[in-house]
Write an enzyme that holds these catalytic residues in place. Structure first.
Site, PDB file in Angstrom:
ATOM      1  N   THR A 122     -84.843  -2.906  -0.943  1.00 41.88           N
ATOM      2  CA  THR A 122     -85.223  -2.402  -2.633  1.00 41.88           C
ATOM      3  C   THR A 122     -86.726  -1.389  -2.075  1.00 41.88           C
ATOM      4  O   THR A 122     -86.912  -0.565  -2.551  1.00 41.88           O
ATOM      5  CB  THR A 122     -84.903  -2.526  -3.815  1.00 41.88           C
ATOM      6  OG1 THR A 122     -86.216  -3.660  -4.318  1.00 41.88           O
ATOM      7  CG2 THR A 122     -83.502  -2.990  -4.176  1.00 41.88           C
ATOM      8  N   LEU A 133     -95.453  -0.754  -7.943  1.00 46.22           N
ATOM      9  CA  LEU A 133     -96.257   0.106  -7.161  1.00 46.22           C
ATOM     10  C   LEU A 133     -96.755  -0.730  -6.592  1.00 46.22           C
ATOM     11  O   LEU A 133     -98.063  -0.475  -6.401  1.00 46.22           O
ATOM     12  CB  LEU A 133     -96.892   1.526  -7.481  1.00 46.22           C
ATOM     13  CG  LEU A 133     -96.737   2.681  -7.914  1.00 46.22           C
ATOM     14  CD1 LEU A 133     -97.180   3.195  -8.644  1.00 46.22           C
ATOM     15  CD2 LEU A 133     -95.459   3.347  -6.796  1.00 46.22           C
ATOM     16  N   SER A 178     -93.594  -5.204  -8.315  1.00 48.90           N
ATOM     17  CA  SER A 178     -92.296  -5.157  -8.021  1.00 48.90           C
ATOM     18  C   SER A 178     -93.187  -3.912  -7.754  1.00 48.90           C
ATOM     19  O   SER A 178     -93.722  -2.716  -7.261  1.00 48.90           O
ATOM     20  CB  SER A 178     -91.674  -4.959  -8.723  1.00 48.90           C
ATOM     21  OG  SER A 178     -91.638  -3.445  -9.959  1.00 48.90           O
ATOM     22  N   LYS A 179     -91.752  -3.134  -6.814  1.00 47.11           N
ATOM     23  CA  LYS A 179     -91.183  -1.743  -6.343  1.00 47.11           C
ATOM     24  C   LYS A 179     -91.591  -0.693  -7.467  1.00 47.11           C
ATOM     25  O   LYS A 179     -92.964   0.281  -7.294  1.00 47.11           O
ATOM     26  CB  LYS A 179     -90.785  -0.940  -5.447  1.00 47.11           C
ATOM     27  CG  LYS A 179     -90.670   0.202  -4.882  1.00 47.11           C
ATOM     28  CD  LYS A 179     -89.632   0.203  -3.834  1.00 47.11           C
ATOM     29  CE  LYS A 179     -88.394   0.162  -5.041  1.00 47.11           C
ATOM     30  NZ  LYS A 179     -87.692   1.891  -5.297  1.00 47.11           N
ATOM     31  N   GLN A 180     -91.585  -0.644  -8.458  1.00 46.15           N
ATOM     32  CA  GLN A 180     -91.540   0.013  -9.987  1.00 46.15           C
ATOM     33  C   GLN A 180     -93.157   0.190 -10.173  1.00 46.15           C
ATOM     34  O   GLN A 180     -93.574   1.130 -11.104  1.00 46.15           O
ATOM     35  CB  GLN A 180     -90.423  -0.078 -10.832  1.00 46.15           C
ATOM     36  CG  GLN A 180     -88.940  -0.465 -10.253  1.00 46.15           C
ATOM     37  CD  GLN A 180     -88.296  -0.796  -9.684  1.00 46.15           C
ATOM     38  OE1 GLN A 180     -88.754  -1.980  -9.167  1.00 46.15           O
ATOM     39  NE2 GLN A 180     -87.470  -0.287  -8.648  1.00 46.15           N
TER      40      GLN A 180
END
Ligand code: GLU
Length: 313
Positions: free
Chosen positions: A18, A243, A239-241
């Site tokens: 993801t 950043l 997480s990617k969320q």
């Protein structure tokens, strides 16, 4: 003739493509890798791309390249969940045939309303447990839970999850037709002969459901160790969320040393600037899971200090 013994330790790392690997993923990769190597075990790689809408094109290849650059050596070919849908379908059929799974017609909105009207909890209210309401069609499939699950986690200690009162009947086939992570991971771990699951503590709350599915499907129950997850300054899991920065932007040796320190391994300061192979050598010799802090979350170190050019921020 002697039959070959099943390997006594099979571990794995199972990233979801993801986004790029971040420091939090490095913790799970390094912890599972070192624990497997310490036991002279195998370490498998699985790309968890079953949740296709969340996958980013090219992310899986990027993850493999990053792992290589960091010096991870996995055994065999990586397994891709997206190529295993028939196996998940088979497991679902077994759950249905044994009466463990039932069709559910509830939409998200209906569920939210039913839960609000009841007690505001997040537990499935059981609307479709004894059959679909007249005129309604199946949207998803759920597993009927009962009782609780107890297990001993090698890092987090004794765990008890009350499936019935804390989690409720959970989805194994989603309304969008995708298999739920809980089902895929259990089938994959069993098929690969995984004996030890080492991963982030954000998945501790999933383990009860996974052990429950293993029982329903007659699969072996692996040992579990849940490592603390790295959080940002706001206390959110990297997480990617949130950043989180990709570890590809960091020098591998310094990032690996930071991961080892995070995991309580106290790497000696002389290793700073040492070749990556030397750091791995030290880590494989000295790794001890007993030194990993028994915490679910720990703030990540200031990784900007590890960046090749720290001046830019
Ligand atoms: N794919 C999951 C993740 O990236 C990990 C699943 C697991 O280790 O069981 O968070």
């Amino acid at each position: 003739m002697n039959t070959p013994l099943a390997p006594s330790y099979v571990g794995r790392f199972a990233p979801s493509p993801t986004g790029a690997l971040h420091f939090g993923s490095l913790i799970a990769a390094a912890g599972s890798y070192l624990e497997a190597r310490r036991h002279s075990g195998r370490w498998l790689l699985r790309i968890e791309d079953v949740d296709t809408p969340r996958c980013i094109p090219g992310a899986a290849d990027g993850i493999l390249r990053t792992l290589e650059r960091f010096g991870f050596e996995w055994d065999g070919e990586p397994v891709w969940q997206s190529r295993r849908l028939a196996v998940y379908a088979d497991a679902l059929e077994r759950l249905k045939a044994a009466g463990h799974a039932y069709a559910c017609a509830c939409s998200r909105r209906e569920l939210a309303q039913a839960l609000l009207a009841r007690d505001g909890s997040r537990i499935y209210p059981g609307t479709c447990r004894n059959g679909l309401p007249p005129g309604r069609l199946a949207r998803a499939w759920r597993v009927r839970v009962a009782g609780s699950i107890a297990f001993d986690d090698a890092v987090q200690g004794a765990q008890l999850e009350d499936l019935e009162h804390e989690l409720g009947d959970f989805v194994v086939l989603r309304a969008d037709g995708l298999f739920a992570y809980q089902l895929a991971v259990v089938v994959d771990d069993a098929d690969a002969g995984v004996t030890h699951v080492v991963r982030g503590a954000d998945l501790l709350d999933s383990t009860g459901r996974q052990r429950y599915l293993q029982r329903l499907l007659g699969m072996p129950e692996p040992h579990y160790a849940h490592l603390p997850v790295a959080t940002n300054a706001a206390g959110e899991k990297l997480s990617k969320q949130t950043l989180a920065r990709a570890i590809d932007e960091l020098p591998p040796g310094a990032a690996l040393l930071a991961a080892l320190a995070f995991l309580g391994q106290n790497p000696p300061s002389q290793l700073a600037g040492a070749p990556l192979a030397e750091i791995w050598q030290w880590a494989q010799t000295h790794w001890s899971i007993a030194r990993v802090p028994r915490r679910r979350a720990i703030p990540a170190p200031g990784l900007h200090r590890l960046a090749p050019s720290a001046g830019g921020e």
